[in-house]
Design an enzyme around this catalytic site. Structure first.
Site, mmCIF file in Angstrom:
data_model
loop_
_atom_site.group_PDB
_atom_site.id
_atom_site.type_symbol
_atom_site.label_atom_id
_atom_site.label_comp_id
_atom_site.label_asym_id
_atom_site.label_seq_id
_atom_site.Cartn_x
_atom_site.Cartn_y
_atom_site.Cartn_z
ATOM 1 N N SER A 159 -0.076 -7.157 -2.757
ATOM 2 C CA SER A 159 -0.020 -6.384 -3.993
ATOM 3 C C SER A 159 1.431 -6.187 -4.394
ATOM 4 O O SER A 159 2.321 -6.098 -3.537
ATOM 5 C CB SER A 159 -0.687 -5.020 -3.788
ATOM 6 O OG SER A 159 -0.413 -4.154 -4.884
ATOM 7 N N TYR A 174 -1.203 2.520 1.186
ATOM 8 C CA TYR A 174 -1.409 1.188 0.620
ATOM 9 C C TYR A 174 -0.073 0.460 0.465
ATOM 10 O O TYR A 174 0.071 -0.696 0.874
ATOM 11 C CB TYR A 174 -2.104 1.338 -0.729
ATOM 12 C CG TYR A 174 -2.541 0.039 -1.371
ATOM 13 C CD1 TYR A 174 -3.697 -0.605 -0.946
ATOM 14 C CD2 TYR A 174 -1.808 -0.520 -2.413
ATOM 15 C CE1 TYR A 174 -4.112 -1.782 -1.535
ATOM 16 C CE2 TYR A 174 -2.213 -1.699 -3.011
ATOM 17 C CZ TYR A 174 -3.373 -2.330 -2.576
ATOM 18 O OH TYR A 174 -3.774 -3.505 -3.163
#
Length: 249
Positions: A159, A174
């Site tokens: 990501s 995350y």
């Protein structure tokens, strides 16, 4: 589940060439991005192993994709469990003797309303065990199957949140775990350089999945960049990509 994909028999004559039948493993493939990646690989005629923690959900996903040219097979896989990773690696070795494509997609822990100071450390540990150590377990177990034939495509689904060029206080578990995954990707790519096994990270962008929520791009568009890396014909390794274009780590 559809019938096993047919392999062309060897025939006499110098011009007879048996096409290589590719075998792919997609982790977290029973829904969302992983499901769409499996679908697109199946459209290309690959045998696709759909990794799922819940076997019933994996079987349901495989049945939904049974119409594709490639064979769709549900396999039980919790990447945080070494025993399941090792069992699957042995099964693939016995059943196929090869693994050509590995898409490390399993993940989660995207919590926009958390911040580094207040977040409970337990979810952060779980995020690291999935995104970093889970990927590490699977790569270590499956890469020998790629070494056998001098060919492999490893795609770690990352990501932009994990890029060091970005900053923000939300989603700390995350962000940090994806940054660690990026570092592992570069390290593994360096080790495997010249082996025929290409290792890259791909950011699918913000996609409209259960985790990403509404408003994102279509899942098929996010998956397309992952499939591009899984089917690379150029010797590109150790990179970070989005939609086939290199982005900064």
């Amino acid at each position: 589940m559809n019938a096993p994909a047919r392999r062309l028999p060897a025939t006499a004559g110098a011009s007879a060439i048996t096409p290589i039948h590719r075998v792919a493993l997609v982790t977290g493939a029973n829904r969302g991005l992983g499901f769409e990646v499996a679908r697109q690989l199946g459209e290309r005629g690959m045998t696709v192993l759909l990794g799922a923690r819940d076997m019933d959900k994996g079987l349901h996903a495989a049945r939904q994709l049974a119409h594709l040219p490639g064979e769709m097979i549900a396999v039980q896989l919790d990447i945080t469990r070494q025993d399941q990773v090792d069992t699957l690696a042995r099964w693939i070795t016995i059943t196929y003797g090869r693994l050509d494509v590995l898409v490390n997609n399993a993940g989660g822990y995207y919590h926009p309303r958390t911040n580094p100071v207040e977040v409970d450390i337990a979810p952060a540990r779980e995020a690291m065990d999935t995104h970093l150590f889970g990927t590490w377990r699977v790569c270590s177990a499956m890469s020998p199957l790629m070494h056998r034939h001098g060919y492999g495509r490893i795609v770690n689904v990352s990501s932009g949140y994990g890029a060091t060029t970005t900053s923000g206080a939300n989603c700390p578990a995350y962000r940090v775990s994806k940054a660690a995954l990026n570092s592992y990707t570069r390290t593994l790519a360096s080790e495997l350089e010249g082996s025929g096994i290409l290792v890259n990270a791909v950011c699918p962008g913000w996609v409209a999945t259960d985790m990403g929520g509404p408003g994102g791009r279509p899942v098929r568009d996010g998956a397309a960049g992952i499939v591009w890396a899984a089917c690379l014909t150029e010797s590109l390794t150790g990179g970070f990509y989005r939609d086939g274009q290199r982005i900064a780590w």
